[in-house]
Design an enzyme around this catalytic site. Sequence first.
Site, PDB file in Angstrom:
ATOM      1  CG  ASP A   1      -7.666   4.723  -4.557  1.00  0.00           C
ATOM      2  OD1 ASP A   1      -9.164   4.415  -4.771  1.00  0.00           O
ATOM      3  OD2 ASP A   1      -7.066   3.723  -5.411  1.00  0.00           O
TER       4      ASP A   1
ATOM      5  CE1 TYR B   1      -6.752   3.460  -0.570  1.00  0.00           C
ATOM      6  CE2 TYR B   1      -4.499   3.613  -0.735  1.00  0.00           C
ATOM      7  CZ  TYR B   1      -5.965   3.279  -1.263  1.00  0.00           C
ATOM      8  OH  TYR B   1      -5.543   1.799  -1.493  1.00  0.00           O
TER       9      TYR B   1
ATOM     10  CD  GLU C   1      -2.954  -1.094  -0.245  1.00  0.00           C
ATOM     11  OE1 GLU C   1      -2.585   0.493  -0.654  1.00  0.00           O
ATOM     12  OE2 GLU C   1      -4.108  -1.874  -0.480  1.00  0.00           O
TER      13      GLU C   1
END
Length: 340
Positions: free
Chosen positions: A143, A125, A42
């Site tokens: 996102d 996020y 991520e």
Amino acid sequence: MKTGKKKITSLIQDTLLKWFQPDIRGMPWRKTRDPYAIWISEIMLQQTRVNAVIPYYQRFMKRFPDVQSLGRARIDTVFKLWEGMGYYSRARNLHQAAKMIVNNYQGKLPQTVSELRKLPGIGPYTAGAIASIAFEAREPVLDGNVIRVLCRVYMISANPSQTKTRKQLWRLADKLLPTNNIGDFNQALMELGATVCLPANPLCGECPIAAVCWAKKRNQQNMFPVRSGKKLLPHYTVVAGVVWKNDKILIDKRLHDGLLGGLWEFPGGKRKTGESLKAAVEREIYEELAVKVEAIKPYMKIEHAYSHFRITLHVFECRYLAGRPQLLGCADCKWVLINE
């Protein structure tokens, strides 16, 4: 009307979960539920395309297979492995966060958004993505891909960069969450935006939820999300010097709290108004390292754009004249051989 909204929500949930194939793009991090691996992916996926991330992710996981090995590593080693992917603050934050996880969380990634947000480099996020994908926490994600999908499906006519609109989108993402398979659903929403609901000319004929997309029904999908006009990026003229002393070159390490902090570079900086390029590089090197040099000749010129500004970098080949390097505007410095 409420019943209709519930039906639409249920249809989106069921359809996307059936449509989503975790390994359709060969992402290695989708083959694991290891929270550490998901966290690394991520962070890497922030500001970087999937195809570019994959080889970096594989090398990184091979070198640092767990949070302990990352926390023990030297920051220079982490930077070197990150080299070429850009946005180096991500690497610095990963390194700092790894140490925090080892020292404060017994070597295990926190499971809640509130605790994840305490780690450097993790915003709303990223925290939601890690919590939902790794731990099945009931947390939404938002996102750029999800924003685009939601703005088109619900025809959000306000600019998503505005705080009020962003809060509305977070609420929508939260209401869409199914009872189970939270992580898969969030990934399905992101995958839809990345592969079908494209920024320009979306593939509506391939979209599993086209039937409930309000923008599609009105043939206005290319009008959403609403964007404000692009601002011109400021431009700076920057100089750097390749300083020779016999067969060695002078390099220094940038201060840790600034742009590209902690990375090694050739010394230099911004040219002042009305200053010649030659004078600028000689001044900057003296102010940075207390070393006097002579700029002999131009070496190369580079145009580069960062996210918030552009630069033209003028590199000069320089001759060392006098002075012992001092750390006036840098964190470290070295004389190195060319093969180093």
